[in-house]
Design an enzyme around this catalytic site. Structure first.
Site, mmCIF file in Angstrom:
data_model
loop_
_atom_site.group_PDB
_atom_site.id
_atom_site.type_symbol
_atom_site.label_atom_id
_atom_site.label_comp_id
_atom_site.label_asym_id
_atom_site.label_seq_id
_atom_site.Cartn_x
_atom_site.Cartn_y
_atom_site.Cartn_z
ATOM 1 C CG HIS A 191 5.561 4.866 7.730
ATOM 2 N ND1 HIS A 191 5.805 5.692 6.758
ATOM 3 C CD2 HIS A 191 4.865 3.698 7.566
ATOM 4 C CE1 HIS A 191 5.081 5.080 5.791
ATOM 5 N NE2 HIS A 191 4.490 3.752 6.282
ATOM 6 N NE ARG A 215 8.121 0.748 4.134
ATOM 7 C CZ ARG A 215 6.806 0.723 4.376
ATOM 8 N NH1 ARG A 215 6.563 -0.814 4.383
ATOM 9 N NH2 ARG A 215 5.928 1.205 4.353
ATOM 10 C CE LYS A 245 20.409 -4.273 -3.944
ATOM 11 N NZ LYS A 245 20.041 -3.044 -3.983
ATOM 12 N NE ARG A 256 -1.856 -1.886 3.372
ATOM 13 C CZ ARG A 256 -3.312 -2.308 3.682
ATOM 14 N NH1 ARG A 256 -4.052 -1.388 4.234
ATOM 15 N NH2 ARG A 256 -3.495 -3.437 3.456
ATOM 16 C CB THR A 257 3.784 2.426 1.847
ATOM 17 O OG1 THR A 257 3.123 2.174 3.066
ATOM 18 C CG2 THR A 257 4.660 3.546 1.776
#
Lengths: 323, 457
Positions: A143, A115, A93, A65-66
């Site tokens: 947030h 995020r 990574k 949703r964000t």
């Protein structure tokens, strides 16, 4: 649009957290969002404010949703959006956050929406790049757009069009210690004059929170009848590394908002949840879907707030530039 | 063999209660004598003009990480030794958390071999307490002691099991060496900064004081109640509460000093507030605490509860320190900044005077690690000497470090007090001021990692 003798200037290049904003800054973003709310009601839901600009979504943690809210917000401002999603921290990574940020920026990006599962990632990213950074949630830190949209919803629901929340008491209930939503709400609400009570079991509500200027309570029942807003947080099972309460059943019995509990709260109490809901744990379905719930308004307000944020960090100075 | 005479300095030799302006005569690799020299003696010797400077036994750091074997991208015994002599340290004890860990006699010998190849500082290995530092089975402590391990530690983590720790204390007591404990309960600790309001605000996991204190108290009780009487040393004390526990334990022992503790410069100068920008150069283990803890640590140093000043020199690469705060490794380097930082933390605050501070950097760590001929300027002791300009003001510049790493939170800090020369085994291994050394008929070699190292033999 009101004219003041010395027009307010939005001073921030990044939005990293509500801790860094003044009450005036917060009110200004929210006023800007009011203007954008109207855009969604038009038949052509688009304004040219960010035409030619590029927004990169850098989501290193699951989010539906964000991310869609930010994507839609950027599109409605006519920005181009690219999506860079990975999982985990940069260490998994094999690339540092700084390298990731600088590589994205090299594509000619104006703003990165970040995020990340680890606290402080957006702050560190903002030091590594020259473009704007918008924190879309970093670990357990902040947030800010969720905090802003929650405050926006509270103010509109309670008729505070000036975004002054004096004499309003907000309870934030649940897993406070792991919650970036609780922190951003807390900072923003306190700055706008509200009283905040944090509610949860001691294992999810460390005493250190009292130093941040709010009340703590281990009993939802004790605070029910004196609060104007109940913001019910999601139990984030994925973040609980050790046992935080004896059982889900015990948690739901002590801290779940049931119809029975709701009946003892103020009749017009505002019920909120940042989603996704664990139905039957934090909220009974009847409460989530009932008349006190503003959960879906939170989602639509989120879009307007994120449009306002992207618009402001991209260099707009005054509300008057709008539309 | 020609001798080296260090002339006209303020000679501070805490082991001999000496603080006097005089000369120090070094003969080969040993100290011949401290006292006035005649012109005739001086005519036939190399001279180091130490006027205006402090001359003291070579500094000894009982707590460094040289990362060899296995993590040579961070530091090697060569670059670490260069950093040591640049910071005035003639001897260092390197921790066993290498890859593989220093947990058998062969690896202990490897450290000595590498250090001899480098031939800059004395590097003494500390052996692991448990195999692979896993906290489960005792490592070959006896064989390592025979091979020259000067102490035992699982540094980086505590021996978490009380059952294993009591065995380790008893077994190490047999060797006469000291058990150095990294005091952190693994379940209570493990966070990335001090627990409290700032960690809560930053959303970072906390590492509370009690995680340190509970291990210290446990070990003190094990050692006393089980009547083991092992030599026990607390590494890098960070909490004021720990100082109080140690003070009581030392009092209970009527001053028998087999329970000791060390401080590190960063815990005396920085607080948890430094973490607010998520700068990973402020991430250490144990974490930075509060002003109150700093005051308690200083009091502990003043009243003799803490008797050793270490660095916990912990090199990491730039790319590791560029990770997210929670993902970045703990630790900072300290060898090249320790002296002026201790001056700032202890002398500029009137906590202790130069002789007391130098005792905690020479004689006390020598005793701790059983380095018999070091830490003093007694005749026939090893000719390890450090020369310090106590007035020199300078600015710390990490780019000028001899260490391979740059993870230092003190870049650009103004400090007072600088190491001018470092002499190891009678040879000048570091010299910031070549003009003070006379009669050098050997040419000064090109600048190496250890700047300016003329060899005298």
């Amino acid at each position: 649009m009101s004219k003041t003798p010395e027009p307010y200037c939005w001073p921030h290049k990044h939005l990293l957290g509500l801790q860094d904003l003044s009450a005036e800054d917060i009110r200004f973003v929210l006023q800007t969002a009011v203007g954008f709310l109207e855009v969604s009601t038009r038949s052509v839901k688009k304004v040219p404010a960010l035409r030619g600009k590029v927004v990169a979504n850098l989501f290193m943690e699951d989010s539906t949703r964000t991310r869609s809210s930010f994507t839609l917000a950027a599109s409605r401002l006519s920005a181009d959006v690219i999506d860079l999603s990975g999982k985990g921290s940069s260490i998994s990574k094999g690339e540092t956050l700084r390298d990731t940020g600088r590589n994205i920026e090299a594509m000619g990006i104006d703003a990165i929406v970040c995020r990340h599962p680890l606290s402080g990632a957006a702050v560190q990213l903002s030091r590594a790049v020259n473009c704007s950074v918008v924190n879309a949630g970093d670990g357990q830190h902040e947030h800010p757009t969720q905090g802003l949209l929650d405050i926006f919803t509270i103010a509109r629901q309670l008729g505070r069009t000036d975004f002054d929340l004096t004499d309003i008491t907000v309870a934030i209930v649940g897993d406070i210690t792991h919650s970036r939503v609780a922190r951003s709400n807390l900072y923003g609400l306190l700055k706008l004059g509200a009283t905040v009570v944090l509610v949860g079991p001691p294992t999810l509500l460390p005493r250190a929170f009292a130093d941040l200027g709010c009340e703590l309570s281990y009993s939802l029942d004790d605070v029910l009848d004196r609060v104007d807003v109940l913001n019910m947080l999601r139990i984030q099972f994925e973040r609980l590394t050790s046992q935080a309460f004896p059982s889900v059943r015990e948690y739901a019995t002590s801290f779940g908002l049931t119809t029975k509990r709701l009946a003892r709260a103020k009749p017009d109490v505002v019920v909120m949840h940042p989603g996704p809901i664990n139905r039957g744990i934090e909220l009974d379905s009847q409460v989530a879907d009932g008349p006190n719930s503003v959960i879906l308004s939170q989602v639509s307000h989120g879009l307007a707030v994120r449009m306002a944020v992207l618009y402001l960090v991209s260099g707009a100075k005054h509300q008057a530039d709008l539309l | 063999m020609q001798s080296l005479i260090i002339t006209g300095g303020r000679v501070i030799d805490p082991a001999n209660d000496l603080d006097i302006k005089t000369d120090v005569v070094l003969d080969g690799s040993k100290v011949r004598h401290v006292g006035k020299t005649t012109a005739a003696q001086r005519d036939s010797a190399y001279l180091y003009d130490a006027s205006g400077h402090i001359v003291c036994p070579g500094l000894i750091d009982p707590h460094v990480h040289f990362r060899e074997p296995g993590q040579e991208e961070k530091e090697t015994i060569a670059t670490g030794s260069a950093a040591a002599v640049a910071g005035g340290f003639t001897s260092v004890c390197c921790m066993p958390n290498t890859e593989p860990a220093l947990d058998d006699d062969g690896r202990i010998e490897f450290i000595y071999t590498q250090a001899q190849r480098v031939d800059l500082a004395n590097v003494f290995p500390v052996g692991a307490i448990t195999k692979q530092r896993a906290g489960e089975e005792l490592a070959e402590i006896g064989l390592m002691a025979a091979a020259g391990a000067v102490a035992f530690s699982d540094d980086g983590q505590a021996v978490a099991s009380a059952g294993v720790c009591v065995k380790a204390l008893a077994y190490i007591a047999m060797t006469g060496k000291v058990l150095m404990q990294h005091c952190e309960d693994p379940e209570l600790g493990g966070g990335v900064m001090n627990a409290g309001a700032i960690a809560t605000r930053l959303g970072l996991s906390g590492w509370p004081r009690v995680a340190e204190e509970i291990i210290i108290q446990r070990d003190i009780l094990l050692n006393l109640r089980q009547n083991i009487g092992a030599r026990y040393h607390v590494q890098h004390v960070s909490s004021g509460g720990s100082v109080e526990l140690l003070r009581r334990a030392r009092f209970d022992l009527f001053g028998q000093a087999h329970i000791t503790a060390e401080a590190s410069p960063h815990h005396l100068l920085l607080t948890e507030k430094s973490c607010i920008d998520y700068d990973t150069n402020f991430k250490m283990n144990p974490p930075l605490r509060t002003k109150r803890d700093i005051e308690d640590l200083r009091t502990g140093i003043q009243d003799g509860t803490i008797t050793v000043l270490a660095t916990d020199h912990a090199p990491h690469t730039q790319e590791e320190k560029e990770l997210e705060f929670a993902a970045a490794p703990y630790g900072i380097i300290g060898l090249e900044t320790a002296l002026p930082l201790y001056v700032q933390a202890l002398i500029e605050t009137d906590t202790v005077d130069w002789p007391s501070m130098l005792a905690m950097m020479t004689m006390n760590p020598a005793k701790l690690c059983g380095l018999e001929n070091k830490g003093n300027l007694t005749t026939k002791s090893d000719a390890d000497v450090t020369i310090i300009d106590p007035q020199q003001e300078w600015v710390i510049d990490t780019n000028a470090f001899a260490s391979k790493s740059r993870n230092c939170p003190f870049h650009n800090r103004k400090v007072i007090g600088q190491v001018i020369a470092t002499i190891v085994g009678g040879k000048v291994k570091f010299n910031r001021d070549p003009e003070r050394l006379s009669q050098t008929d050997t040419p000064i070699p090109p600048q190496t990692a250890a700047q300016l190292t003329p060899t005298i033999s």
